[in-house]
Design a protein around this motif. Structure first.
Motif, PDB file in Angstrom:
ATOM      1  N   UNK A   1      11.368  37.918  23.792  1.00  0.00           N
ATOM      2  CA  UNK A   1      10.414  37.989  22.683  1.00  0.00           C
ATOM      3  C   UNK A   1       9.800  36.611  22.472  1.00  0.00           C
ATOM      4  N   UNK A   2       8.502  36.583  22.261  1.00  0.00           N
ATOM      5  CA  UNK A   2       7.767  35.328  22.110  1.00  0.00           C
ATOM      6  C   UNK A   2       7.073  35.309  20.753  1.00  0.00           C
ATOM      7  N   UNK A   3       7.137  34.189  20.059  1.00  0.00           N
ATOM      8  CA  UNK A   3       6.397  33.996  18.805  1.00  0.00           C
ATOM      9  C   UNK A   3       5.038  33.372  19.127  1.00  0.00           C
ATOM     10  N   UNK A   4       4.053  33.674  18.279  1.00  0.00           N
ATOM     11  CA  UNK A   4       2.742  33.055  18.478  1.00  0.00           C
ATOM     12  C   UNK A   4       2.158  32.651  17.138  1.00  0.00           C
TER      13      UNK A   4
ATOM     14  N   UNK B   1      16.805  34.290  17.581  1.00  0.00           N
ATOM     15  CA  UNK B   1      17.372  35.204  16.597  1.00  0.00           C
ATOM     16  C   UNK B   1      17.896  34.422  15.397  1.00  0.00           C
ATOM     17  N   UNK B   2      17.652  34.962  14.222  1.00  0.00           N
ATOM     18  CA  UNK B   2      18.139  34.320  13.005  1.00  0.00           C
ATOM     19  C   UNK B   2      17.364  34.826  11.814  1.00  0.00           C
ATOM     20  N   UNK B   3      17.567  34.199  10.686  1.00  0.00           N
ATOM     21  CA  UNK B   3      16.919  34.612   9.440  1.00  0.00           C
ATOM     22  C   UNK B   3      15.615  33.874   9.196  1.00  0.00           C
ATOM     23  N   UNK B   4      15.270  32.975  10.052  1.00  0.00           N
ATOM     24  CA  UNK B   4      14.061  32.193   9.844  1.00  0.00           C
ATOM     25  C   UNK B   4      12.809  33.030  10.101  1.00  0.00           C
ATOM     26  N   UNK B   5      11.773  32.730   9.353  1.00  0.00           N
ATOM     27  CA  UNK B   5      10.479  33.357   9.585  1.00  0.00           C
ATOM     28  C   UNK B   5       9.770  32.658  10.732  1.00  0.00           C
TER      29      UNK B   5
ATOM     30  N   UNK C   1       9.950  28.737  11.933  1.00  0.00           N
ATOM     31  CA  UNK C   1      10.312  28.370  13.299  1.00  0.00           C
ATOM     32  C   UNK C   1       9.311  27.376  13.876  1.00  0.00           C
ATOM     33  N   UNK C   2       8.023  27.598  13.620  1.00  0.00           N
ATOM     34  CA  UNK C   2       7.012  26.677  14.151  1.00  0.00           C
ATOM     35  C   UNK C   2       7.069  25.332  13.438  1.00  0.00           C
ATOM     36  N   UNK C   3       7.398  25.338  12.148  1.00  0.00           N
ATOM     37  CA  UNK C   3       7.492  24.064  11.422  1.00  0.00           C
ATOM     38  C   UNK C   3       8.636  23.207  11.958  1.00  0.00           C
TER      39      UNK C   3
ATOM     40  N   UNK D   1       9.277  22.301  22.782  1.00  0.00           N
ATOM     41  CA  UNK D   1       9.569  23.740  22.737  1.00  0.00           C
ATOM     42  C   UNK D   1       8.298  24.576  22.619  1.00  0.00           C
ATOM     43  N   UNK D   2       7.195  23.929  22.300  1.00  0.00           N
ATOM     44  CA  UNK D   2       5.935  24.637  22.052  1.00  0.00           C
ATOM     45  C   UNK D   2       5.094  24.741  23.316  1.00  0.00           C
ATOM     46  N   UNK D   3       4.420  25.863  23.435  1.00  0.00           N
ATOM     47  CA  UNK D   3       3.431  26.084  24.501  1.00  0.00           C
ATOM     48  C   UNK D   3       2.094  26.364  23.814  1.00  0.00           C
ATOM     49  N   UNK D   4       1.018  25.892  24.384  1.00  0.00           N
ATOM     50  CA  UNK D   4      -0.274  26.127  23.735  1.00  0.00           C
ATOM     51  C   UNK D   4      -1.390  26.320  24.742  1.00  0.00           C
TER      52      UNK D   4
END
Length: 253
Positions: A39-42, A97-101, A105-107, A113-116
């Motif tokens: 799973x990837x966040x964007x 995985x965790x309780x963070x939004x 996570x981005x903050x 760790x970031x890709x852009x």
């Protein structure tokens, strides 16, 4: 540590096109695809946040799935001479995985760790509408313009194996020939009526001049007497024009 390469597939990959006119909201679509097994966040950012609305501007993408992002450009006074510097950046990172939004996570993410991916905005102004298609050729009958009747091609495909001629095309060709003949006759008749009408007006004018110029007394000028059953030229002209309109509505239109 070197920067991670973007794992998301962007469509479009380089340019976001917005079509004018820009006196109303203009939309562009960006599709983000996650080809990985994770799973990837964007998160979507822009250099002009007051000019755009992005829905959604962040979220998660499940493995082998896609997300559509709609970018809305707000109305503004477009200046074609002004250089457009608007850009978007799509940031991504692997979801933990965790309780963070996602925002948290981005903050808290480290730069490595970031890709852009960066995309530039392109404003497109529609070309002026093409000139109307040329009107069908017309034929002048008297003072009336009527469409020229198209001839049926002699090489039209045959649907009657016995005669080698399509009965419908043959019937249509006959109707068009009759229509052409009628138009020819009406044109000749209208021309004759116009000449007669002009002649009558000329005779009346000369008679009036003679009556005014004769000092000794009125000179009686005998005008051409119309034969029995003769109708005035303008009345016949009106009837012929009405018939022509009815005929064209029935056979041409």
């Amino acid at each position: 540590m070197s920067k991670l390469e973007q794992v998301l597939i962007l469509d479009p990959p380089v340019e976001l096109k917005f079509k004018g006119p820009f006196d109303e909201v203009s939309a562009s679509k960006l599709t983000l695809t996650n080809p990985t097994e994770h799973t990837v966040c964007f998160k979507v950012k822009t250099t002009a946040p007051r000019r755009y609305c992005v829905r959604p501007n962040s979220g998660t993408i499940k493995p082998k799935s896609s997300v559509s992002v709609i970018l809305l450009l707000q109305p503004f006074d477009y200046d074609p001479h002004e250089k457009n510097k608007h850009k978007f950046m799509v940031q991504s990172m692997y979801y933990m995985e965790g309780d963070q939004s996602v925002e948290a996570m981005f903050r808290e993410a480290k730069p490595e760790e970031l890709m852009d991916s960066k995309l530039r905005c392109v404003f497109e102004i529609p070309s002026p509408p093409f000139a109307d298609e040329p009107e069908a050729p017309v034929e002048v009958v008297g003072d009336v313009k009527v469409p020229t009747i198209a001839k049926v091609s002699e090489s039209a495909p045959s649907t009657d194996p016995a005669s080698g001629v399509d009965p419908k095309l043959e019937a249509l060709e006959k109707e068009q020939m009759r229509a052409a003949e009628e138009i020819k006759n009406l044109r000749a008749e209208l021309s004759f009526l116009r000449q007669e009408n002009f002649k009558l007006k000329d005779d009346k004018l000369r008679a009036a001049k003679q009556m005014r110029g004769d000092a000794a007394g009125p000179t009686v000028v005998k005008l051409h007497e119309a034969p029995p059953g003769f109708m005035p030229a303008h009345f016949i002209l009106a009837i012929a024009t009405a018939f022509l309109g009815y005929f064209l509505a029935k056979f041409v239109l």
